[in-house]
Each structure stands twice: as C-alpha cells, then as structure tokens.
Enzyme design. Structure first.
Site, short mmCIF file in Angstrom:
data_model
loop_
_atom_site.label_atom_id
_atom_site.label_comp_id
_atom_site.label_asym_id
_atom_site.label_seq_id
_atom_site.Cartn_x
_atom_site.Cartn_y
_atom_site.Cartn_z
N ASP A 274 22.53 95.56 -88.22
CA ASP A 274 21.73 96.18 -87.34
C ASP A 274 20.71 97.13 -88.11
OD1 ASP A 274 20.75 97.57 -85.23
OD2 ASP A 274 22.47 99.01 -84.78
N ASN B 257 19.69 90.70 -76.34
CA ASN B 257 18.44 90.54 -76.87
C ASN B 257 17.27 89.84 -76.49
OD1 ASN B 257 20.07 90.73 -80.30
ND2 ASN B 257 19.24 92.23 -79.03
C1 FPP Z 1 19.36 94.27 -85.62
O1 FPP Z 1 18.17 95.14 -85.93
C2 FPP Z 1 19.21 92.82 -85.67
C3 FPP Z 1 18.95 91.62 -84.81
C4 FPP Z 1 18.98 92.01 -83.42
C5 FPP Z 1 18.82 90.43 -85.44
C6 FPP Z 1 19.46 90.15 -86.64
C7 FPP Z 1 18.66 89.00 -87.09
C8 FPP Z 1 18.53 88.57 -88.51
C9 FPP Z 1 19.13 89.53 -89.49
C10 FPP Z 1 17.71 87.52 -88.86
C11 FPP Z 1 17.78 86.18 -88.10
C12 FPP Z 1 19.33 85.72 -88.43
C13 FPP Z 1 19.64 84.71 -89.12
C14 FPP Z 1 21.20 84.42 -89.23
C15 FPP Z 1 18.81 83.97 -89.82
P1 FPP Z 1 17.38 95.84 -84.59
O2 FPP Z 1 16.21 95.04 -84.60
O3 FPP Z 1 18.50 96.00 -83.60
O4 FPP Z 1 17.28 97.45 -85.65
P2 FPP Z 1 16.93 98.55 -84.89
O5 FPP Z 1 18.32 99.08 -84.25
O6 FPP Z 1 16.73 99.38 -86.11
O7 FPP Z 1 15.87 98.42 -83.89
#
Ligand code: FPP
Length: 248
Positions: A12, A60
């Site tokens: 996250d 998501n």
């Molecule tokens: C959370 O950050 C992260 C996600 C929703 C996606 C996680 C994905 C990756 C790390 C990349 C793709 C994955 C792989 C395995 C290649 P957020 O966007 O919710 O952050 P925030 O809470 O700060 O908005």
C-alpha cells in the site's frame, strides 16, 4: 532469524508516494513494481517458501480506467521481464482471485507464466489479482453447496479442511506473517479465512520505499513474537506448530 513459511503482503502507498512528489499515481505503481522485484528476490534468498502479494483487489476495478489499464500493463510487463528469473530461481507463479476478469492480454501472459513455472519448487509467488476474500468465500460456499447437491459431499462433512480446500489458496499453508505498508491498519478484505492466526505487522513506509532493510525489520519483529494458537506458552515451545482446531 526465524523465517515465516508463508509471508503475505498488502502493498500500500504507491499513490501517496507519487502524490508527495507531484507525480502521476502510476509513477508510484512503477516504483512499486521495483519493490516487488526486490522483495521477491530477498524472500527467495531467505528461504521463504510462499510469498503472497495483494496486487489488485476486487474493489480496485472501481479506480479510474486509466489507472486500471496502467496497472494491468505493468503486471504484463512485470511477468514478461521476470520469467527468466523465476525459472533460474525455481519460483512458481500462482494466482488467487477472479483472474478471468482481467483483460485478455494480461490473462494470457499470466496463464503462460503459471504453466511455464509449474515445475519450479523453491518458492511460490502467489499473486492476488481481482481478489477479495468475501468473494473467495462466496465462491467456496457455492462450490461446496454444488458438491452437496450433486451428492458428492454430505453437509456434516463440511469442516475446516473442506472450506480451506475450496478456497483459492487450497494446498498452501496459512500465512505466518502479514505485512501492510503505508501505516494503514486494516485487512481490507484480504485472506480473511487464512489470516486467523497470522501475526500482523504494520510498516509506516510507503510501498515504493519498502526495501530489504524494512523487510528484515518486519522479520525480526516476527521472530520476537510468540505464537500460541489459543494455547498457553508452555504448550507451544516449538515455533510455528499448528495445534488442532477450536482454540481462540
Ligand atoms: C496500493 O497503492 C497498491 C496497489 C493498489 C497496486 C499494487 C500494485 C503494484 C505494486 C504493481 C503491480 C503488481 C505486480 C505484482 C507487478 P495505492 O495506489 O492504493 O496507494 P495509496 O493508498 O497511497 O493511494
């Protein structure tokens, strides 16, 4: 260092990492993929046998289309670039969640990578994609109900093992440790059944800034915890034993 058999991570903070730098959110996801590469390598080196990453939740899908598409693109790119490493390091790819909802290109490369790595035995990299734990439990309940209707399963034979075996994680041990980054202290519909006795660790660090040092910090803390599975200290001297069911 005591090493968890199964480590699960809620990655996250990519969006906040980008916002803090006045960059588009997707720049945070880009950096997040680099952290994935670092953490996979480190876990493999440490001898963790199963690593589950929450890469994309059922919820998501509701993000702006541009961000969803970018995440799907990053996933495909990641899988393409990591296949050689997975083969040389003995890493097997698995997927939990409703992967059939993914766009065709991402689905194709996922299926190919799962098939290509199926005989690798040193570590399982388990990606949660279009995953939500309630959805997983609903699908498991439907499956068990259908088995019962078809006469293949008696309702009184539905026990912990039957439910666990109907989940997407069938065959995997429950996570020993869950890490969530970015300071949020929630489970967010992740592995609700499987986390019953899991140690929880919350890191303040945003996922793009998470690194080997932060991982080791989490593992050190895990090593200091005593897992009792509802029993008392003297009963669980060997670490990570899993006594029978029914404890609280
Ligand atoms: C959370 O950050 C992260 C996600 C929703 C996606 C996680 C994905 C990756 C790390 C990349 C793709 C994955 C792989 C395995 C290649 P957020 O966007 O919710 O952050 P925030 O809470 O700060 O908005």
């Amino acid at each position: 260092m005591r090493i968890p058999r199964h480590l699960a991570i809620i990655m996250d903070g990519n969006g906040r990492w980008a916002e803090q730098r006045q960059l588009p959110r997707i720049a945070g996801h880009h950096r997040g993929v680099e952290t994935v590469q670092t953490v996979v390598k480190e876990c493999r080196g440490l001898g963790i046998t199963c690593l589950t990453l929450y890469a994309f939740s059922s919820e998501n899908w509701g993000r702006p289309e541009e961000e969803v598409n970018a995440l799907m693109g990053l996933l495909a790119e990641y899988l393409r670039s990591e296949l050689a490493t997975m083969m040389s390091r003995g890493i097997r790819l698995k997927v939990i969640g409703e992967a059939n909802r993914l766009p065709a290109e991402a689905r194709r490369i996922l299926e190919e990578t799962v098939a290509s790595t199926r005989d690798n035995h040193d570590m399982i990299l388990n990606l949660a994609l279009s995953y939500g734990a309630r959805n997983e439990l609903v699908r498991a309940a439907r499956h068990l109900a259908n088995e019962a209707l078809a006469g293949r399963l008696a309702p009184e034979d539905i026990d912990d093992a039957a439910v666990a075996g109907a989940l997407d994680t069938a065959g995997l041990p429950d996570p020993d440790l869950l890490i969530r980054t970015s300071g949020e202290m929630r489970i967010s519909n992740f592995l609700l059944w499987q986390l019953a006795y899991t140690e929880l660790y919350f890191s303040e660090v945003l996922w793009p800034d998470f690194d080997e040092r932060e991982l080791r910090r989490a593992l050190n803390e895990y090593g200091r915890r005593q897992r009792r599975f509802g029993l008392i200290g003297e009963q669980v001297r060997t670490d990570d034993c899993c006594p029978g069911e029914g404890h609280h």
